[in-house]
Enzyme design. Structure first.
Site, short mmCIF file in Angstrom:
data_model
loop_
_atom_site.label_atom_id
_atom_site.label_comp_id
_atom_site.label_asym_id
_atom_site.label_seq_id
_atom_site.Cartn_x
_atom_site.Cartn_y
_atom_site.Cartn_z
N GLU A 145 -9.88 2.67 -5.14
CA GLU A 145 -9.48 4.04 -4.78
C GLU A 145 -8.27 4.55 -5.57
O GLU A 145 -7.24 4.89 -4.97
CB GLU A 145 -9.19 4.09 -3.28
CG GLU A 145 -10.40 3.72 -2.44
CD GLU A 145 -10.13 3.74 -0.93
OE1 GLU A 145 -10.98 4.24 -0.20
OE2 GLU A 145 -9.07 3.25 -0.49
N HIS A 162 -2.96 3.20 -4.62
CA HIS A 162 -2.31 2.72 -3.39
C HIS A 162 -0.89 2.23 -3.70
O HIS A 162 -0.45 1.21 -3.17
CB HIS A 162 -3.15 1.61 -2.74
CG HIS A 162 -4.42 2.11 -2.10
ND1 HIS A 162 -4.44 2.69 -0.85
CD2 HIS A 162 -5.69 2.16 -2.55
CE1 HIS A 162 -5.68 3.05 -0.55
NE2 HIS A 162 -6.46 2.75 -1.58
N ASP A 179 0.85 -1.19 0.00
CA ASP A 179 0.00 0.00 0.00
C ASP A 179 0.89 1.24 0.00
O ASP A 179 2.12 1.12 -0.01
CB ASP A 179 -0.96 -0.01 1.21
CG ASP A 179 -2.32 0.58 0.82
OD1 ASP A 179 -2.32 1.76 0.41
OD2 ASP A 179 -3.33 -0.11 0.90
C1 ACM Z 1 -10.81 -0.70 0.56
O1 ACM Z 1 -11.32 -0.70 1.69
N1 ACM Z 1 -10.23 0.38 0.06
C2 ACM Z 1 -10.84 -1.88 -0.29
#
Ligand code: ACM
Ligand code: ZN
Length: 707
Positions: free
Chosen positions: A326, A262, A192
């Protein structure tokens, strides 16, 4: 076959309750599909273990370990009784049966997973001391017949080892807890923005640079930094050992490399793979980074193929999770390489999605093709439905159930992990101050338990696309493993029944009673479990919130703007039910609008009123902003409205606090009209000071209060 068994199992449970030995209770979680209790007991005493010569090596080792454990607990060898472990190839790979009576135990399965689940059931039938070094009173179980199999194939639990890393020993313990509950997939979120955690020999900077951050924000304060360097990673050897430890218990590890968002840790290590060229650093705050991998640079794809080649060497799992959640597109919009790629591929904005959304689909599909060519399947978070993701991708639904439903309806497989009940990072009590710092909402054990993955909107064929259910544990606020245990236990018990039990075999009262035996097991194991359900605190939490009385309660209403798909819930009636939302945006009580306003018309039927108010939620980290204006209109025909009153409010700033706000418009004398219309809105996009700046803002509204 499963569906035929449903009816049989229901009948069996009925039989069980009507003619069982009254003193015998089967406290097994997840509850087996079919149980019949007979008179008598089977005792592991002077017992000879007889293992089928056709048993595979993994099953053999597993059964032998169980035998060794019983010897440690005082079982003598001998011929007074026999425990027969039989390979029956008519059974599915996760199916098993147990038949016990005086002097004889017979276990049947066809493969490792069946034997694992049979032995876990036997262990739960034995005294809880079997789980510790303590002496067990009597190694005996009731005489019974059990025939058991799981409802869903994919029974997962996720752990985020990127935000905080945990030792291999901790991961073993996590796997042990999964084993007890008959889960079969450990999803490891390995990468991440805040850290890269897997050694990749071809790209050593991923761990030399990407695994380390300079500091970490404190609590929820985005402007803070503890200044303490943090990091670490797993070597390939460590992970291979973990894979085989899990495999010995029938658990497959699904690795996740989160792409293309991410990825700030990747570009910190290899800045030429970011759109701006950097410099970047491994992120020290939570939230979503704009700095993502450049999807227009061929070198990005080359690196990903190298990474995934090494990853496949470590993890033999049929699934590789490639993230997809995201991913802001602000860098891609400005990047010459990304724009050139968009042009080359002929991607265009349309009425559904942007060219950049389609660029993300291109990247995901390209990676999928690579993995498919190596015999692997992909899983991706539900955002990937925004664009044209392939039909063969399995969708992991996290923003509520909507993504999973949509996936199933479009013929794709789905794994349900809705954040409304399957994010174990959420609080277990409404008394949040008494709980560890948590993300988001309120998820008590019963909310997990009540989750039904088949939505009433789905046909039988669509239901068949629900591959399974998973709970997720994100670790922004978790640094030590004992807190993980606290967040997972006993919600994992509830999860296991959602994953394992046919819907008609679930029974909250039976489950709740059996949970006391689990508590004994957790005590023997020395686990740090949450106690709300045992000490009555959960019941206090469950008391309904006293309804607020007002004049629009239960009125007829229609919405003129659409709430966000994931926060639609029971709109518009939720707005007039007298039940106020709490501090959790995902509790189902709040209706959420993303980038558009609330606009609702309702019938007052000529009742007089002196004020109209709305309650809204502010949760800035989750992009939920306070309203900046409110308008109230009246009408006699429900079509032509005249403005009665309006007001404007100051927009949130960096110092604004989260919480519930009420905004009201009051009138100097009582008003009367057949129809009322309420509009409210907030800023269009998040301001420069916000970590999500540029993204659409949410407005969350619950009750509309007319007094
Ligand atoms: C997530 O909670 N961004 C998959
Ligand atoms: Zn780019």
């Amino acid at each position: 076959m499963k569906h035929i068994q449903c009816l049989a199992s229901l009948l069996t449970l009925l039989i069980m309750t009507s003619c069982s030995d009254n003193e015998t209770v089967v406290n097994v979680i997840p509850m087996p599909q079919e149980v019949q209790i007979h008179k008598g007991r089977f005792c592991f005493e002077q017992t000879s273990f007889i293992l089928d010569e056709h048993m595979d090596q993994a099953s053999l080792s597993y059964v032998q370990k169980f035998e060794e454990l019983l010897h440690l607990k005082g079982m003598q060898g001998g011929t007074a009784s026999s425990a027969n472990f039989i390979v029956d190839n008519s059974f599915g790979p996760e199916e098993y049966s147990i038949d016990s009576r005086e002097g004889s135990l017979e276990v049947k399965a066809s493969a490792l997973n069946g034997f694992v689940y049979a032995i876990q059931t036997l262990k739960q039938l034995l005294p809880a001391e079997i789980w510790s070094d303590s002496k067990a009173e009597k190694l005996e179980i009731p005489a019974l017949h059990i025939h058991d199999w799981p409802r869903f194939d994919y029974r997962g639990l996720m752990l985020d080892v990127a935000r905080h890393i945990f030792s291999i020993q901790d991961l073993h313990r996590y796997i042990d807890l999964m084993e007890i509950h008959k889960l079969n997939r450990l999803h490891l979120h390995l990468t991440d923005d805040q850290g890269w955690r897997v050694e990749i020999k071809s790209h050593p900077k991923l761990t030399e640079i990407g695994a380390w951050r300079k500091g970490t924000m404190i609590g929820n304060d985005f402007s803070s930094d503890d200044g303490i360097p943090y990091g670490g990673y797993y070597t390939k050897e460590e992970l291979k050992e973990l894979v085989s430890y899990a495999a010995s218990k029938g658990i497959s590890i699904v690795p996740e490399i989160d792409l293309p968002g991410h990825t700030q840790a990747i570009v910190a290590a290899y800045p030429h793979l970011g759109c701006t060229g950097g410099p970047y650093e491994v992120r020290t705050t939570w939230g979503v980074s704009d700095d993502v991998l450049c999807a227009g640079n061929e070198k990005s794809y080359k690196m990903l193929e190298d990474i995934l080649t090494e990853l496949m060497e470590i993890f033999p799992s049929e699934y590789i999770h490639i993230g997809g959640d995201e991913c802001p597109k602000v860098r891609w919009e400005q990047c010459p390489k990304c724009q050139a790629k968009i042009k080359e591929l002929g991607l265009r904005d349309d009425e559904h999605f942007s060219a950049e959304d389609y660029l993300q689909s291109y990247a995901m599909n390209r990676i999928e093709t690579f993995l498919n060519a190596h015999g692997r399947k992909i899983i991706a978070w539900d955002e990937v439905l925004e664009g044209n993701i392939s039909q063969s991708a399995t969708i992991m639904s996290w923003r509520g159930a909507a993504g999973g439903i949509k996936a199933a309806q479009s013929g794709r497989d789905a794994i349900m992990a809705p954040n409304s009940c399957m994010y174990f990072t959420h609080c277990q009590s409404k008394n949040r101050d008494a709980e560890p710092l948590a993300v988001g909402g309120y998820v008590p054990v019963n909310k997990v338990y009540d989750y039904e993955p088949y939505d009433s909107k789905m046909s039988e064929a669509e239901c068949a696309h629900i591959a399974g259910v998973q709970a997720c544990l994100w670790t922004e606020h978790i640094q030590d493993f004992s807190l993980i245990e606290y967040l997972v236990l006993p919600r994992l018990d509830a999860l296991s029944e959602v994953q394992w039990c046919e819907a008609q075999n679930k029974d909250w009262n039976r489950f709740r009673t059996s949970l006391w035996h689990m508590k004994d097991i957790y005590d023997q194991l020395g686990c740090n479990y949450a106690t709300h359900i045992f000490d009555g605190r959960m019941d206090e939490d469950q008391k309904p919130i006293p309804p607020i009385k007002h004049k629009a309660l239960g009125c007829q209403a229609r919405l003129l703007t659409e709430p966000h798909l994931n926060y639609h819930y029971n709109a518009p009636y939720e707005l007039f039910d007298g039940q106020k939302g709490d501090s959790s945006f995902s509790s189902g009580k709040w209706i959420g609008f993303e980038g558009n306003d609330l606009d609702v018309v309702f019938k007052m039927g000529n009742k007089s009123f002196e004020s109209v108010g709305i309650e809204t939620l502010t949760d800035i980290g989750n992009y939920i902003m306070s309203p900046t204006w409110l308008k109230v209109y009246v009408s006699e025909d429900g079509e032509n409205f005249s403005l009665l009153a309006s007001d404007e409010y100051e927009a949130d700033g960096p110092e604004s606090k989260n919480g519930i706000r009420r905004h009201s418009l009051s009138f100097s004398k009582p008003q009367r009209s057949k129809y009322l219309r309420v509009q409210a809105g907030t800023i269009d996009s998040l301001p420069a000071w916000h970590t999500g700046h540029g993204a659409k803002a949410f407005l969350f509204v619950d009750e509309i209060i007319v007094l």
